[in-house]
Write an enzyme that holds these catalytic residues in place. Structure first.
Site, PDB file in Angstrom:
ATOM      1  N   GLU A  21       0.855  -1.258  -0.030  1.00 42.46           N
ATOM      2  CA  GLU A  21       0.005  -0.011   0.026  1.00 42.46           C
ATOM      3  C   GLU A  21       0.771   1.225   0.023  1.00 42.46           C
ATOM      4  OE1 GLU A  21      -3.966   1.524   2.106  1.00 42.46           O
ATOM      5  OE2 GLU A  21      -2.988   0.076   3.231  1.00 42.46           O
ATOM      6  N   TYR A  53      -0.701  30.860   5.476  1.00 43.12           N
ATOM      7  CA  TYR A  53      -1.049  29.224   5.071  1.00 43.12           C
ATOM      8  C   TYR A  53      -0.924  28.992   3.697  1.00 43.12           C
ATOM      9  CZ  TYR A  53      -4.756  32.458   2.492  1.00 43.12           C
ATOM     10  OH  TYR A  53      -5.034  33.375   1.705  1.00 43.12           O
ATOM     11  N   VAL A  72      -2.179   6.299  10.069  1.00 40.43           N
ATOM     12  CA  VAL A  72      -2.680   7.986   9.945  1.00 40.43           C
ATOM     13  C   VAL A  72      -2.404   8.452  11.049  1.00 40.43           C
ATOM     14  CG1 VAL A  72      -4.425   7.445   8.211  1.00 40.43           C
ATOM     15  CG2 VAL A  72      -5.008   7.016  10.557  1.00 40.43           C
ATOM     16  N   GLU A  73      -2.359   7.967  12.217  1.00 39.93           N
ATOM     17  CA  GLU A  73      -2.033   8.719  13.614  1.00 39.93           C
ATOM     18  C   GLU A  73      -0.512   9.201  13.519  1.00 39.93           C
ATOM     19  OE1 GLU A  73      -4.882   5.156  14.820  1.00 39.93           O
ATOM     20  OE2 GLU A  73      -2.943   5.572  13.204  1.00 39.93           O
ATOM     21  N   LYS A  98      -8.579   9.519   5.077  1.00 38.30           N
ATOM     22  CA  LYS A  98      -7.901   8.606   3.777  1.00 38.30           C
ATOM     23  C   LYS A  98      -9.255   7.928   2.988  1.00 38.30           C
ATOM     24  CE  LYS A  98      -4.837   4.820   3.277  1.00 38.30           C
ATOM     25  NZ  LYS A  98      -4.175   3.485   4.143  1.00 38.30           N
TER      26      LYS A  98
END
Length: 117
Positions: A21, A53, A72-73, A98
């Site tokens: 992945e 930004y 993802v953490e 995701k």
């Protein structure tokens, strides 16, 4: 405290637990809230008294293109610390999504908040 928000920031990164992945970049969507004192910027109308930004988004895209994450953490923590340290934000709230990773699931992800220590 004041907040800059950036919604639906699409970035490319390599992310996933299985090694296959992480072979190709995939799209991740970020919703970001950045806490900062804008009182000087309100008076001066000068970009140097706030957080640019455009630079935040460019820096996030740059660093996520260079890194690979299993979770993802971990990606979320990386982005939070980047904003806190490089842009001297007082705090950051981040939602990492995701999209379309599992059948019948719009997205998965995390929401995290971090403060300047």
């Amino acid at each position: 405290m004041d907040t800059i928000f950036l919604e639906q920031v699409k970035v490319q990164t390599k992310l996933g637990v299985p090694e296959w992945e992480r072979t190709l970049p995939q799209t991740v969507i970020l919703d970001i809230e950045i806490g900062y004192d804008f009182s000087k910027a309100c008076q001066s109308d000068a970009i140097e008294n706030t957080i640019d930004y455009g630079l935040v988004v460019a820096r996030i895209r740059e660093t996520l293109a260079e890194h690979s994450f299993k979770l993802v953490e971990a990606l979320g923590e990386h982005v939070c610390q980047l904003i806190l340290k490089e842009f001297k934000a007082q705090n950051v709230k981040l939602k990492v999504s995701k999209p379309g990773i599992l059948p019948g699931l719009k997205a998965l992800g995390v929401v995290m908040e971090r403060d300047q220590k």
